[in-house]
Design an enzyme around this catalytic site. Structure first.
Site, PDB file in Angstrom:
ATOM      1  N   GLY A  38      55.594  86.875   5.744  1.00  0.00           N
ATOM      2  CA  GLY A  38      57.036  86.683   5.739  1.00  0.00           C
ATOM      3  C   GLY A  38      57.449  85.225   5.793  1.00  0.00           C
ATOM      4  O   GLY A  38      56.840  84.357   5.163  1.00  0.00           O
ATOM      5  N   VAL A  39      58.490  84.964   6.582  1.00  0.00           N
ATOM      6  CA  VAL A  39      59.035  83.608   6.693  1.00  0.00           C
ATOM      7  C   VAL A  39      57.989  82.645   7.268  1.00  0.00           C
ATOM      8  O   VAL A  39      57.898  81.490   6.855  1.00  0.00           O
ATOM      9  CB  VAL A  39      60.347  83.598   7.513  1.00  0.00           C
ATOM     10  CG1 VAL A  39      60.125  83.883   8.977  1.00  0.00           C
ATOM     11  CG2 VAL A  39      61.074  82.273   7.355  1.00  0.00           C
ATOM     12  N   ASP A  40      57.181  83.116   8.182  1.00  0.00           N
ATOM     13  CA  ASP A  40      56.141  82.288   8.805  1.00  0.00           C
ATOM     14  C   ASP A  40      55.152  81.788   7.750  1.00  0.00           C
ATOM     15  O   ASP A  40      54.844  80.596   7.672  1.00  0.00           O
ATOM     16  CB  ASP A  40      55.427  83.104   9.886  1.00  0.00           C
ATOM     17  CG  ASP A  40      54.507  82.286  10.775  1.00  0.00           C
ATOM     18  OD1 ASP A  40      54.667  81.051  10.844  1.00  0.00           O
ATOM     19  OD2 ASP A  40      53.639  82.894  11.430  1.00  0.00           O
ATOM     20  N   THR A  81      63.339  91.192  12.544  1.00  0.00           N
ATOM     21  CA  THR A  81      63.825  92.342  11.769  1.00  0.00           C
ATOM     22  C   THR A  81      62.882  92.764  10.647  1.00  0.00           C
ATOM     23  O   THR A  81      63.129  93.767   9.985  1.00  0.00           O
ATOM     24  CB  THR A  81      65.225  92.073  11.172  1.00  0.00           C
ATOM     25  OG1 THR A  81      65.145  90.972  10.269  1.00  0.00           O
ATOM     26  CG2 THR A  81      66.239  91.798  12.262  1.00  0.00           C
TER      27      THR A  81
END
Length: 170
Positions: free
Chosen positions: A31-33, A123
């Site tokens: 994801g964003v990581d 989320t």
């Protein structure tokens, strides 16, 4: 303080500091990581490893700061959101999620930053209910007005609509 919501990719947002929703290892993930580590480059990982060597893992709700490497921001604040456990420990999970925002804002303030961008913490794979997460995020940011500008960066359409609705109601 100005609060905005945009739909897009947090790694492209031009602010003083972006927030990374990371795991406790600080060593990158999905994801964003994963995107922040990929685009930001090896300097971010090196800083994360130094933090781990100094303090161990990053606990849920806490935040640490590193270089932003190749990203347009000056720094990256890494925070560990809670894993949603079907509501069995809901009050604790809500408190930990709020702490992600509070501690990130405090770190930004300590570093004299004026603008920050948040992803939708917990989320994704951590499965925190999106509506509840948005309520907590917006309420916590409004209660901790320490910066000039806060941007909630929603990668997907669903989160964008949820945040937009809550901000318009306020």
């Amino acid at each position: 303080m100005k609060i905005e919501v945009i739909q897009g990719d947090i790694i492209k947002v031009e602010v003083d500091v972006i927030v990374n929703a990371t795991n406790s290892s600080l060593l990158g993930g999905g994801g964003v990581d994963g995107a922040i580590h990929r685009v930001g480059g090896s300097k971010i990982l090196e800083d994360c490893q130094k933090i781990r060597n100094r303090q161990g893992k990053c606990k849920t709700g806490e935040a640490v700061i590193t270089t932003a490497g190749n990203l347009p921001a000056k720094k990256v604040i890494h925070t560990v959101g809670p894993v949603y456990n079907g509501g069995q420990r809901l009050e604790k999970e809500k408190e930990l999620l709020a702490n992600c925002y509070k501690n990130s804002l405090e770190l930004a303030k300590e570093n004299n930053f004026k603008s920050i961008a948040f992803p939708n913490i917990s989320t994704g794979i951590y499965k925190f209910p999106r509506e509840l997460a948005a309520q907590i995020a917006i309420k916590t940011v409004k209660e901790n007005t320490v910066l000039e500008k806060v941007i909630f960066v929603c990668f997907d359409d669903e989160n964008y609509k949820i945040y937009k609705n809550y901000l318009e109601k306020e």
